[in-house]
Design a protein around this motif. Structure first.
Motif, short mmCIF file in Angstrom:
data_model
loop_
_atom_site.label_atom_id
_atom_site.label_comp_id
_atom_site.label_asym_id
_atom_site.label_seq_id
_atom_site.Cartn_x
_atom_site.Cartn_y
_atom_site.Cartn_z
N VAL A 57 -7.47 76.63 20.48
CA VAL A 57 -6.02 76.68 20.26
C VAL A 57 -5.68 77.72 19.20
O VAL A 57 -4.70 78.46 19.33
CB VAL A 57 -5.50 75.29 19.84
CG1 VAL A 57 -4.02 75.35 19.48
CG2 VAL A 57 -5.74 74.27 20.95
N LEU A 58 -6.50 77.79 18.14
CA LEU A 58 -6.27 78.81 17.11
C LEU A 58 -6.35 80.20 17.69
O LEU A 58 -5.51 81.06 17.39
CB LEU A 58 -7.32 78.64 15.99
CG LEU A 58 -7.29 79.72 14.90
CD1 LEU A 58 -5.97 79.68 14.14
CD2 LEU A 58 -8.47 79.54 13.94
N PHE A 59 -7.36 80.44 18.53
CA PHE A 59 -7.51 81.76 19.15
C PHE A 59 -6.29 82.09 20.01
O PHE A 59 -5.79 83.22 19.99
CB PHE A 59 -8.78 81.79 20.00
CG PHE A 59 -8.98 83.07 20.75
CD1 PHE A 59 -9.46 84.20 20.11
CD2 PHE A 59 -8.65 83.16 22.11
CE1 PHE A 59 -9.63 85.39 20.81
CE2 PHE A 59 -8.82 84.33 22.80
CZ PHE A 59 -9.31 85.46 22.15
N ILE A 60 -5.80 81.11 20.74
CA ILE A 60 -4.64 81.34 21.61
C ILE A 60 -3.40 81.67 20.77
O ILE A 60 -2.63 82.60 21.08
CB ILE A 60 -4.38 80.10 22.49
CG1 ILE A 60 -5.51 79.92 23.49
CG2 ILE A 60 -3.04 80.23 23.23
CD1 ILE A 60 -5.42 78.64 24.31
N ILE A 61 -3.19 80.93 19.66
CA ILE A 61 -2.02 81.17 18.80
C ILE A 61 -2.07 82.57 18.20
O ILE A 61 -1.08 83.30 18.21
CB ILE A 61 -1.95 80.11 17.69
CG1 ILE A 61 -1.61 78.74 18.29
CG2 ILE A 61 -0.91 80.49 16.64
CD1 ILE A 61 -1.63 77.62 17.28
N VAL A 62 -3.24 82.95 17.68
CA VAL A 62 -3.38 84.28 17.08
C VAL A 62 -3.19 85.37 18.14
O VAL A 62 -2.53 86.38 17.89
CB VAL A 62 -4.76 84.42 16.39
CG1 VAL A 62 -4.97 85.84 15.89
CG2 VAL A 62 -4.86 83.43 15.23
N ALA A 63 -3.76 85.15 19.31
CA ALA A 63 -3.64 86.14 20.39
C ALA A 63 -2.19 86.30 20.83
O ALA A 63 -1.71 87.42 21.03
CB ALA A 63 -4.52 85.74 21.57
N VAL A 64 -1.48 85.17 20.98
CA VAL A 64 -0.08 85.22 21.38
C VAL A 64 0.76 85.92 20.32
O VAL A 64 1.65 86.73 20.63
CB VAL A 64 0.47 83.80 21.64
CG1 VAL A 64 1.98 83.82 21.81
CG2 VAL A 64 -0.19 83.21 22.88
N PHE A 65 0.48 85.63 19.05
CA PHE A 65 1.25 86.24 17.96
C PHE A 65 1.10 87.76 17.95
O PHE A 65 2.09 88.50 17.89
CB PHE A 65 0.79 85.67 16.61
CG PHE A 65 1.41 86.35 15.43
CD1 PHE A 65 2.72 86.08 15.05
CD2 PHE A 65 0.68 87.28 14.69
CE1 PHE A 65 3.29 86.72 13.97
CE2 PHE A 65 1.25 87.91 13.60
CZ PHE A 65 2.55 87.64 13.24
N PHE A 66 -0.14 88.23 18.02
CA PHE A 66 -0.36 89.67 17.98
C PHE A 66 0.12 90.35 19.26
O PHE A 66 0.59 91.50 19.22
CB PHE A 66 -1.84 89.99 17.74
CG PHE A 66 -2.26 89.85 16.31
CD1 PHE A 66 -1.93 90.82 15.38
CD2 PHE A 66 -2.94 88.74 15.87
CE1 PHE A 66 -2.30 90.70 14.05
CE2 PHE A 66 -3.32 88.60 14.55
CZ PHE A 66 -2.99 89.58 13.64
N SER A 67 0.04 89.67 20.39
CA SER A 67 0.53 90.26 21.64
C SER A 67 2.06 90.38 21.61
O SER A 67 2.62 91.33 22.17
CB SER A 67 0.08 89.43 22.83
OG SER A 67 0.62 88.12 22.77
N MET A 68 2.71 89.42 20.94
CA MET A 68 4.17 89.47 20.84
C MET A 68 4.65 90.67 20.02
O MET A 68 5.75 91.19 20.23
CB MET A 68 4.71 88.18 20.21
CG MET A 68 4.74 86.99 21.15
SD MET A 68 5.45 85.52 20.36
CE MET A 68 7.12 86.11 20.02
N LEU A 69 3.80 91.14 19.11
CA LEU A 69 4.18 92.29 18.29
C LEU A 69 4.32 93.55 19.13
O LEU A 69 4.99 94.51 18.71
CB LEU A 69 3.14 92.52 17.18
CG LEU A 69 3.02 91.41 16.12
CD1 LEU A 69 1.95 91.77 15.11
CD2 LEU A 69 4.36 91.19 15.42
#
Length: 244
Positions: free
Chosen positions: A183-195
Motif C-alpha cells: 500500500v505504501l508503494f502504491i501511495i508513493v507511486a500515485v503521488f509522484f505520477s500525479m506530479l
C-alpha cells in the motif's frame, strides 16, 4: 494495596515525558544537520555582479532554503522512526493503549517541530552573523527580531508548521509501511505520477497559491495536511499488533 485511576491528561503527560527522553538523541542529529546546513548556506550563495566605468558591484544572496530542507528531512525521519516495529515494541509496555501511544507521538512530534523551527531560525541568524564578520560585506536587508519582530514571528511560525508537516507525513507513511508495504508503494507511486499529470499539477499549484495569500492561509494548509496524516496514522495504529 490501593489502585489509583489517573486522568487522561496525567497519563498523557507521563507518556510524553517518557517518549521525549526516548527520542532525546534525535536532538543531537538535528544539531549536526543544521551545522551542515549553515556550512552549505555559506558555501553556496547565489550572486550577481555589475561593472561600470566607476562602480564595481558584487551582490550575494543567502537564503535559509538548505537549513529548512535539511530540518524537514530530519523531521520526516523522526516521524518515520516512531512507527518502526522495534521502537513501538520497546515502548509499548510503558503505555496504556495504542491510541494513547499515538497521541503521545503526536505531542512529541509537535514539541520537536517547535524546537527544530526555533533552532532553524536561529541558525539562519548565525549565517547572517558570519556574513557580517567577513571583510567588505554589507547586508542590505537585515530584518531581525528587534528591528522587525512581526517578520521574525511570522517566519518562525512558518518554519515550525512546515517542519511539523514533514514530520506528520513521515509518521503517516511509516504507519502505512507497518500495515502494508505494498500500500505504501502504491501511495508513493500515485503521488509522484500525479506530479506529471495536469490534474496533479493543478492541485499542487492551487495549494501553493492558497499558501501565498498570507501566514494564516499557509498555516491552514499545513494544519489540514498534518492533522489528516496524524488522524489516519492514529486510526491505523489502533489496529496494529505489537508482537514480542
Amino acid at each position: 494495596m490501593s489502585l489509583t485511576n489517573k486522568t487522561f491528561a496525567e497519563t498523557l503527560q507521563v507518556q510524553v515525558k517518557f517518549k521525549l527522553h526516548a527520542y532525546l538523541g534525535m536532538i543531537v542529529y538535528l544539531i549536526m544537520v543544521q551545522i551542515v546546513g549553515i556550512l552549505m548556506s555559506l558555501m553556496g550563495p547565489t550572486g550577481m555582479s555589475s561593472v561600470s566605468s566607476f562602480i564595481d558591484i558584487n551582490a550575494e544572496m543567502y537564503t535559509p532554503t538548505v537549513l529548512i530542507f535539511l530540518s524537514n528531512l530530519w523531521a520526516f525521519y523522526v516521524g518515520l522512526l516512531m512507527t518502526r516495529h522495534d521502537q513501538r515494541a520497546d515502548i509499548m509496555p510503558f503505555v496504556s493503549t495504542r491510541i494513547m501511544s499515538s497521541i503521545g507521538d503526536v505531542v512529541v512530534l509537535v514539541a520537536l517541530a517547535v524546537y527544530a523551527g526555533i533552532t532553524a531560525m536561529l541558525s539562519n541568524y548565525v549565517v547572517r552573523i558570519v556574513i557580517l564578520l567577513k571583510s567588505n560585506k554589507h547586508m542590505l536587508s537585515d530584518e531581525n527580531m528587534f528591528s522587525a519582530p512581526e517578520v521574525f514571528i511570522e517566519n518562525l511560525v512558518a518554519f515550525i508548521f512546515f517542519i511539523l508537516c514533514f514530520a506528520a507525513v513521515g509518521y503517516f507513511l511509516g504507519m502505512i509501511a507497518q500495515k502494508s508495504k505494498k500500500v505504501l508503494f502504491i501511495i508513493v507511486a500515485v503521488f509522484f505520477s500525479m506530479l506529471f499529470t495536469s490534474f496533479g499539477q493543478e492541485i499542487l499549484l492551487g495549494t501553493i497559491k492558497i499558501a501565498q495569500f498570507g501566514l494564516f492561509s499557509f498555516m491552514g494548509v499545513m494544519i489540514i495536511l498534518s492533522a489528516s496524516c496524524f488522524i489516519v496514522a492514529t486510526f491505523l495504529a489502533g489496529n496494529l499488533e505489537v508482537k514480542g
